[in-house]
Scaffold this motif. Sequence first.
Motif, PDB file in Angstrom:
ATOM      1  N   PRO A  66       0.835  -1.205   0.000  1.00  0.00           N
ATOM      2  CA  PRO A  66       0.000   0.000   0.000  1.00  0.00           C
ATOM      3  C   PRO A  66       0.873   1.260   0.000  1.00  0.00           C
ATOM      4  CG  PRO A  66       0.106  -0.932   2.202  1.00  0.00           C
ATOM      5  CD  PRO A  66       0.816  -1.894   1.295  1.00  0.00           C
ATOM      6  N   TRP A  67       0.328   2.349  -0.519  1.00  0.00           N
ATOM      7  CA  TRP A  67       1.022   3.634  -0.471  1.00  0.00           C
ATOM      8  C   TRP A  67       0.992   4.148   0.963  1.00  0.00           C
ATOM      9  CZ3 TRP A  67       3.862   5.255  -4.353  1.00  0.00           C
ATOM     10  CH2 TRP A  67       3.563   4.835  -5.646  1.00  0.00           C
ATOM     11  N   ARG A  68       2.106   4.712   1.410  1.00  0.00           N
ATOM     12  CA  ARG A  68       2.204   5.287   2.756  1.00  0.00           C
ATOM     13  C   ARG A  68       2.667   6.733   2.631  1.00  0.00           C
ATOM     14  NH1 ARG A  68       1.215   1.217   6.105  1.00  0.00           N
ATOM     15  NH2 ARG A  68       1.959  -0.867   5.581  1.00  0.00           N
ATOM     16  N   ALA A  69       1.985   7.613   3.331  1.00  0.00           N
ATOM     17  CA  ALA A  69       2.305   9.039   3.268  1.00  0.00           C
ATOM     18  C   ALA A  69       3.665   9.309   3.904  1.00  0.00           C
ATOM     19  CB  ALA A  69       1.232   9.852   3.976  1.00  0.00           C
ATOM     20  N   ALA A  70       4.456  10.125   3.243  1.00  0.00           N
ATOM     21  CA  ALA A  70       5.743  10.564   3.792  1.00  0.00           C
ATOM     22  C   ALA A  70       5.510  11.911   4.478  1.00  0.00           C
ATOM     23  CB  ALA A  70       6.774  10.703   2.683  1.00  0.00           C
ATOM     24  N   SER A  71       6.075  12.073   5.649  1.00  0.00           N
ATOM     25  CA  SER A  71       5.943  13.340   6.362  1.00  0.00           C
ATOM     26  C   SER A  71       7.259  13.671   7.052  1.00  0.00           C
ATOM     27  CB  SER A  71       4.798  13.268   7.388  1.00  0.00           C
ATOM     28  OG  SER A  71       5.079  12.261   8.346  1.00  0.00           O
ATOM     29  N   GLY A  72       7.352  14.874   7.553  1.00  0.00           N
ATOM     30  CA  GLY A  72       8.544  15.295   8.279  1.00  0.00           C
ATOM     31  C   GLY A  72       9.806  15.200   7.460  1.00  0.00           C
ATOM     32  N   GLU A  73      10.829  14.574   8.034  1.00  0.00           N
ATOM     33  CA  GLU A  73      12.123  14.467   7.363  1.00  0.00           C
ATOM     34  C   GLU A  73      12.048  13.623   6.092  1.00  0.00           C
ATOM     35  OE1 GLU A  73      15.355  13.341   9.902  1.00  0.00           O
ATOM     36  OE2 GLU A  73      14.824  14.845  11.408  1.00  0.00           O
ATOM     37  N   ALA A  74      11.206  12.598   6.081  1.00  0.00           N
ATOM     38  CA  ALA A  74      11.074  11.771   4.877  1.00  0.00           C
ATOM     39  C   ALA A  74      10.531  12.609   3.722  1.00  0.00           C
ATOM     40  CB  ALA A  74      10.159  10.582   5.150  1.00  0.00           C
ATOM     41  N   PHE A  75       9.516  13.426   3.991  1.00  0.00           N
ATOM     42  CA  PHE A  75       8.966  14.323   2.973  1.00  0.00           C
ATOM     43  C   PHE A  75      10.056  15.272   2.475  1.00  0.00           C
ATOM     44  CE2 PHE A  75       7.050  18.236   1.522  1.00  0.00           C
ATOM     45  CZ  PHE A  75       5.981  17.822   0.745  1.00  0.00           C
ATOM     46  N   ASP A  76      10.801  15.858   3.403  1.00  0.00           N
ATOM     47  CA  ASP A  76      11.871  16.792   3.040  1.00  0.00           C
ATOM     48  C   ASP A  76      12.930  16.114   2.171  1.00  0.00           C
ATOM     49  OD1 ASP A  76      10.554  18.707   4.531  1.00  0.00           O
ATOM     50  OD2 ASP A  76      11.913  18.571   6.256  1.00  0.00           O
ATOM     51  N   MET A  77      13.329  14.907   2.530  1.00  0.00           N
ATOM     52  CA  MET A  77      14.360  14.201   1.770  1.00  0.00           C
ATOM     53  C   MET A  77      13.862  13.823   0.374  1.00  0.00           C
ATOM     54  SD  MET A  77      16.105  11.913   4.839  1.00  0.00           S
ATOM     55  CE  MET A  77      16.211  10.513   3.816  1.00  0.00           C
ATOM     56  N   LEU A  78      12.601  13.453   0.258  1.00  0.00           N
ATOM     57  CA  LEU A  78      12.058  13.027  -1.040  1.00  0.00           C
ATOM     58  C   LEU A  78      11.749  14.195  -1.970  1.00  0.00           C
ATOM     59  CD1 LEU A  78       9.729  10.212   0.270  1.00  0.00           C
ATOM     60  CD2 LEU A  78      11.681   9.899  -1.267  1.00  0.00           C
ATOM     61  N   THR A  79      11.705  15.401  -1.430  1.00  0.00           N
ATOM     62  CA  THR A  79      11.396  16.564  -2.265  1.00  0.00           C
ATOM     63  C   THR A  79      12.582  17.502  -2.450  1.00  0.00           C
ATOM     64  OG1 THR A  79      10.557  17.807  -0.344  1.00  0.00           O
ATOM     65  CG2 THR A  79       8.944  16.546  -1.636  1.00  0.00           C
ATOM     66  N   ALA A  80      13.618  17.356  -1.670  1.00  0.00           N
ATOM     67  CA  ALA A  80      14.728  18.308  -1.672  1.00  0.00           C
ATOM     68  C   ALA A  80      15.454  18.396  -3.010  1.00  0.00           C
ATOM     69  CB  ALA A  80      15.724  17.967  -0.563  1.00  0.00           C
ATOM     70  N   ASP A  81      15.665  17.272  -3.660  1.00  0.00           N
ATOM     71  CA  ASP A  81      16.483  17.275  -4.879  1.00  0.00           C
ATOM     72  C   ASP A  81      15.660  17.167  -6.161  1.00  0.00           C
ATOM     73  OD1 ASP A  81      15.685  14.654  -4.545  1.00  0.00           O
ATOM     74  OD2 ASP A  81      17.578  13.802  -5.211  1.00  0.00           O
ATOM     75  N   VAL A  82      14.358  17.378  -6.079  1.00  0.00           N
ATOM     76  CA  VAL A  82      13.506  17.268  -7.264  1.00  0.00           C
ATOM     77  C   VAL A  82      13.152  18.684  -7.744  1.00  0.00           C
ATOM     78  CG1 VAL A  82      11.428  16.255  -8.255  1.00  0.00           C
ATOM     79  CG2 VAL A  82      12.536  15.149  -6.293  1.00  0.00           C
ATOM     80  N   PRO A  83      13.701  19.104  -8.876  1.00  0.00           N
ATOM     81  CA  PRO A  83      13.444  20.468  -9.356  1.00  0.00           C
ATOM     82  C   PRO A  83      12.047  20.610  -9.970  1.00  0.00           C
ATOM     83  CG  PRO A  83      14.847  19.309 -10.901  1.00  0.00           C
ATOM     84  CD  PRO A  83      14.647  18.388  -9.712  1.00  0.00           C
ATOM     85  N   ASP A  84      11.543  21.828  -9.977  1.00  0.00           N
ATOM     86  CA  ASP A  84      10.241  22.101 -10.597  1.00  0.00           C
ATOM     87  C   ASP A  84      10.199  21.616 -12.040  1.00  0.00           C
ATOM     88  OD1 ASP A  84       9.468  23.257  -8.221  1.00  0.00           O
ATOM     89  OD2 ASP A  84       9.268  25.293  -9.015  1.00  0.00           O
ATOM     90  N   ALA A  85      11.321  21.720 -12.740  1.00  0.00           N
ATOM     91  CA  ALA A  85      11.368  21.313 -14.149  1.00  0.00           C
ATOM     92  C   ALA A  85      11.013  19.834 -14.312  1.00  0.00           C
ATOM     93  CB  ALA A  85      12.749  21.597 -14.732  1.00  0.00           C
ATOM     94  N   TRP A  86      11.386  18.986 -13.359  1.00  0.00           N
ATOM     95  CA  TRP A  86      11.048  17.566 -13.445  1.00  0.00           C
ATOM     96  C   TRP A  86       9.530  17.384 -13.392  1.00  0.00           C
ATOM     97  CZ3 TRP A  86       8.570  14.050 -10.228  1.00  0.00           C
ATOM     98  CH2 TRP A  86       8.638  12.717 -10.633  1.00  0.00           C
ATOM     99  N   PHE A  87       8.884  18.087 -12.459  1.00  0.00           N
ATOM    100  CA  PHE A  87       7.427  17.981 -12.343  1.00  0.00           C
ATOM    101  C   PHE A  87       6.746  18.462 -13.620  1.00  0.00           C
ATOM    102  CE2 PHE A  87       8.712  18.135  -7.862  1.00  0.00           C
ATOM    103  CZ  PHE A  87       8.028  17.023  -7.377  1.00  0.00           C
ATOM    104  N   LEU A  88       7.201  19.571 -14.165  1.00  0.00           N
ATOM    105  CA  LEU A  88       6.619  20.098 -15.398  1.00  0.00           C
ATOM    106  C   LEU A  88       6.814  19.118 -16.553  1.00  0.00           C
ATOM    107  CD1 LEU A  88       7.752  23.797 -14.976  1.00  0.00           C
ATOM    108  CD2 LEU A  88       5.497  22.842 -14.507  1.00  0.00           C
ATOM    109  N   ALA A  89       7.957  18.460 -16.607  1.00  0.00           N
ATOM    110  CA  ALA A  89       8.216  17.466 -17.657  1.00  0.00           C
ATOM    111  C   ALA A  89       7.273  16.270 -17.530  1.00  0.00           C
ATOM    112  CB  ALA A  89       9.674  17.014 -17.606  1.00  0.00           C
ATOM    113  N   GLN A  90       6.899  15.912 -16.310  1.00  0.00           N
ATOM    114  CA  GLN A  90       5.980  14.789 -16.112  1.00  0.00           C
ATOM    115  C   GLN A  90       4.599  15.120 -16.675  1.00  0.00           C
ATOM    116  OE1 GLN A  90       7.533  11.977 -15.063  1.00  0.00           O
ATOM    117  NE2 GLN A  90       9.196  13.457 -15.128  1.00  0.00           N
ATOM    118  N   ILE A  91       4.185  16.366 -16.534  1.00  0.00           N
ATOM    119  CA  ILE A  91       2.894  16.789 -17.086  1.00  0.00           C
ATOM    120  C   ILE A  91       2.947  16.714 -18.599  1.00  0.00           C
ATOM    121  CG2 ILE A  91       1.287  18.723 -17.334  1.00  0.00           C
ATOM    122  CD1 ILE A  91       2.212  19.638 -14.542  1.00  0.00           C
TER     123      ILE A  91
END
Length: 98
Positions: A66-91
Amino acid sequence: MHIAHREVHVMDGKTVIASLEARYTFTVTAGRKAVTWHNAAEGFSPAEGPTVEIISVETRWHQSSPWRAASGEAFDMLTADVPDAWFLAQIEADEVAA
């Protein structure tokens, strides 16, 4: 709202010790054109690119898990190195695939 997936590797130096899938839910706020002497009525401003706001990040170790929500430090670590350009490319990739 948009959803994007990517594989994340947990590393020990150069060795991958685990891999997991991350699912990002995010929104995009459109940018704006520059206001220059060609189109200015009340002042000037530089162009602004679109901005991404990450709403949530969920992870799972296997497709059957099952999917599990990331919060706190896990959220920070999973989002820190992902640039906006990557998200826009996914769209853009989703629009091409559709």
